[in-house]
Design an enzyme around this catalytic site. Structure first.
Site, PDB file in Angstrom:
ATOM      1  CD  GLU A  98      53.363  54.355  17.904  1.00  0.00           C
ATOM      2  OE1 GLU A  98      54.358  53.643  17.980  1.00  0.00           O
ATOM      3  OE2 GLU A  98      52.486  54.382  18.774  1.00  0.00           O
ATOM      4  CB  CYS A 111      45.149  50.969  12.583  1.00  0.00           C
ATOM      5  SG  CYS A 111      44.629  51.225  14.274  1.00  0.00           S
ATOM      6  CB  CYS A 118      44.114  58.353  24.880  1.00  0.00           C
ATOM      7  SG  CYS A 118      42.385  57.862  25.067  1.00  0.00           S
ATOM      8  CB  CYS A 122      41.156  51.856  28.930  1.00  0.00           C
ATOM      9  SG  CYS A 122      39.701  52.637  28.201  1.00  0.00           S
ATOM     10  CB  CYS A 125      44.592  51.032  26.753  1.00  0.00           C
ATOM     11  SG  CYS A 125      44.991  51.778  25.168  1.00  0.00           S
ATOM     12  N   GLY A 170      43.982  57.399  20.870  1.00  0.00           N
ATOM     13  CA  GLY A 170      42.964  58.444  20.981  1.00  0.00           C
ATOM     14  C   GLY A 170      41.550  57.908  21.014  1.00  0.00           C
ATOM     15  CB  SER A 202      36.959  51.756  17.601  1.00  0.00           C
ATOM     16  OG  SER A 202      36.950  51.018  18.802  1.00  0.00           O
ATOM     17  CG  LEU A 226      30.572  45.594  26.002  1.00  0.00           C
ATOM     18  CD1 LEU A 226      29.846  46.912  26.225  1.00  0.00           C
ATOM     19  CD2 LEU A 226      29.662  44.640  25.227  1.00  0.00           C
ATOM     20  CG  ASN A 301      48.652  42.454  21.607  1.00  0.00           C
ATOM     21  OD1 ASN A 301      49.214  41.393  21.362  1.00  0.00           O
ATOM     22  ND2 ASN A 301      47.744  42.983  20.820  1.00  0.00           N
ATOM     23  CB  CYS A 344      45.120  45.328  18.526  1.00  0.00           C
ATOM     24  SG  CYS A 344      43.700  46.196  19.079  1.00  0.00           S
TER      25      CYS A 344
HETATM   26  N1  SAH Z   1      39.423  54.837  22.012  1.00  0.00           N
HETATM   27  C1  SAH Z   1      38.819  53.969  21.061  1.00  0.00           C
HETATM   28  C2  SAH Z   1      39.707  53.518  19.919  1.00  0.00           C
HETATM   29  C3  SAH Z   1      41.136  53.157  20.216  1.00  0.00           C
HETATM   30  S1  SAH Z   1      41.502  51.591  20.911  1.00  0.00           S
HETATM   31  C4  SAH Z   1      38.200  52.785  21.765  1.00  0.00           C
HETATM   32  O1  SAH Z   1      38.315  52.693  22.970  1.00  0.00           O
HETATM   33  O2  SAH Z   1      37.550  51.995  21.124  1.00  0.00           O
HETATM   34  C5  SAH Z   1      41.115  50.364  19.747  1.00  0.00           C
HETATM   35  C6  SAH Z   1      40.800  49.025  20.385  1.00  0.00           C
HETATM   36  O3  SAH Z   1      41.985  48.414  20.934  1.00  0.00           O
HETATM   37  C7  SAH Z   1      39.841  49.172  21.554  1.00  0.00           C
HETATM   38  O4  SAH Z   1      38.866  48.168  21.539  1.00  0.00           O
HETATM   39  C8  SAH Z   1      40.775  48.998  22.733  1.00  0.00           C
HETATM   40  O5  SAH Z   1      40.089  48.680  23.883  1.00  0.00           O
HETATM   41  C9  SAH Z   1      41.712  47.921  22.240  1.00  0.00           C
HETATM   42  N2  SAH Z   1      42.925  47.751  23.034  1.00  0.00           N
HETATM   43  C10 SAH Z   1      43.522  48.655  23.842  1.00  0.00           C
HETATM   44  N3  SAH Z   1      44.600  48.138  24.436  1.00  0.00           N
HETATM   45  C11 SAH Z   1      44.719  46.869  24.012  1.00  0.00           C
HETATM   46  C12 SAH Z   1      45.657  45.816  24.253  1.00  0.00           C
HETATM   47  N4  SAH Z   1      46.701  45.997  25.058  1.00  0.00           N
HETATM   48  N5  SAH Z   1      45.466  44.626  23.630  1.00  0.00           N
HETATM   49  C13 SAH Z   1      44.432  44.463  22.768  1.00  0.00           C
HETATM   50  N6  SAH Z   1      43.521  45.410  22.493  1.00  0.00           N
HETATM   51  C14 SAH Z   1      43.656  46.609  23.100  1.00  0.00           C
END
Ligand code: SAH
Length: 357
Positions: A98, A111, A118, A122, A125, A170, A202, A226, A301, A344
């Site tokens: 995507e 993006c 991945c 987390c 996510c 990823g 990122s 973070l 989100n 996001c």
């Molecule tokens: N793996 C990398 C890049 C991908 S995620 C990273 O961890 O930075 C890009 C950003 O979106 C990260 O800051 C991630 O934590 C955030 N993100 C993930 N899930 C989300 C959600 N449900 N709502 C808002 N931001 C989210």
């Protein structure tokens, strides 16, 4: 040059101009032909060596046997009310990626997805719901930007992609050499000419790679996810923190700042009743004090499979105020495409599952 079997052909989009210059001797061409070939491919959108009329017939035939322009089929395109575009693209091995385009005042930001699935796990996510199937090559990342540009051009848009963020599915630093190659590729004035300062990587915090990245001294931007300011909290939501706790992460941030003289962006998702209190804001101030970075507060989100909820707006505002009053720069991330699931963190390889059923 030796004939290759079709499936072993090299993806043209994986090759930098520098590498092509060196390769061309094998095709009876001078290094400067690399520039001509790049113009055909990236300026004119040509995907067939037969059409490159300023290259000799024999060389064209040999190039054709060695390289391939793999198809990235467009499975679907969704456009949001705010102009956000989400594309679902099919790779040569039928995996899907995507890609999202967002329109900021300063430019068009794409993006990019860096891996199929991945492994970082987390807890908030959607991407990690599918484990990593494979890394994307640099060319496959570049083709995402190209596909977006082609789509916009087909709609008579003249202003194409100006910025690229590696914030799709990823973990970029789990695919280090390919993302570095991708940066070099799109930065080339003869390919997509995306300025280094317009490219953001990122990471969830793979410490040795942050240091390695610093040493490369690329002029691109680095963002760190973070999301919590104490090990106790970060361990609960980001498994990577057990491998690289905050002390190691902040040491790497300081090393990055010292080596590159560039500031980092700290991404901090606001999760209701988890990390959005005044104490959390104060812990964040304490953690990043002495670094130059600034904080980007991200409205969460919600993801069906996870329990977290987004913090109410007023709490986000109070949190930001607490940071600003202590001289920590903070902004709240603008939201895009929430009506088309492009917001996001909402990207996920759900098509994979649908197709398998
Ligand atoms: N793996 C990398 C890049 C991908 S995620 C990273 O961890 O930075 C890009 C950003 O979106 C990260 O800051 C991630 O934590 C955030 N993100 C993930 N899930 C989300 C959600 N449900 N709502 C808002 N931001 C989210």
């Amino acid at each position: 040059m030796q004939k290759r079997k079709n499936h072993l052909n090299r993806n043209f989009y994986d090759v930098t101009r520098n590498e092509l210059e060196k390769l061309l001797i094998n095709f009876n061409l001078k290094p400067y032909a690399a520039k001509q070939i790049f113009e055909w491919v990236y300026e004119k959108g040509v995907k067939d060596f037969d059409l490159m009329t300023n290259i000799s017939l024999k060389s064209r035939a040999a190039l054709k046997e060695y390289f391939v322009f793999p198809k990235l089929a467009t499975k679907s395109v969704q456009t949001s009310k705010d102009g956000t575009i989400k594309m679902l693209l099919t790779l040569h091995d039928n995996h899907h990626v995507e890609t999202v385009l967002m329109r900021y005042r300063y430019g068009n930001v794409v993006c990019v997805t860096t891996q199929v699935g991945c492994n970082m796990g987390c807890k908030f996510c959607a991407s990690g719901l599918l484990k990593k199937q494979r890394d994307l090559t640099a060319g496959e990342m570049l083709q995402q930007v190209l596909s977006m540009n082609e789509y916009m051009a087909s709609n008579s848009e003249t202003k194409l992609t100006t910025h690229v963020v590696m914030m799709g599915i990823g973990e970029p630093f789990d695919n280090f050499s390919n993302i570095v190659r991708f940066i070099n590729l799109i930065n080339d004035p003869k390919s997509l000419a995306i300025g280094a300062r317009h490219i953001t990587v990122s990471t969830c915090g793979i410490v040795p790679k942050i240091r390695e990245f610093a040493d490369l001294k690329l002029q691109v931007k680095l963002a760190i996810s973070l999301h919590a300011a104490t090990d106790e909290k970060r361990n609960q939501i980001m498994p990577i923190n057990s491998a690289y706790p905050l002390k190691d992460l902040m040491d790497a941030v300081k090393y990055y700042e010292k080596t590159t003289n560039k500031r980092i962006t700290y991404e901090y998702i606001m999760l209701k009743d988890f990390n959005d209190s005044r104490e959390d804001a104060l812990a964040l101030v304490k953690l990043i004090k002495g670094t130059m970075g600034f904080v980007n507060l991200i409205p969460y989100n919600s993801v069906d499979e996870h329990d977290f909820e987004r913090s109410p707006n007023n709490r986000v505002q109070i949190f930001a105020k607490t940071l600003l009053e202590r001289n920590v720069r903070a902004t709240v991330r603008k939201e895009f495409g929430s009506d088309i699931d492009a917001a996001c963190g909402q990207l996920r390889a759900k098509e994979e599952k649908a197709d398998g059923e």
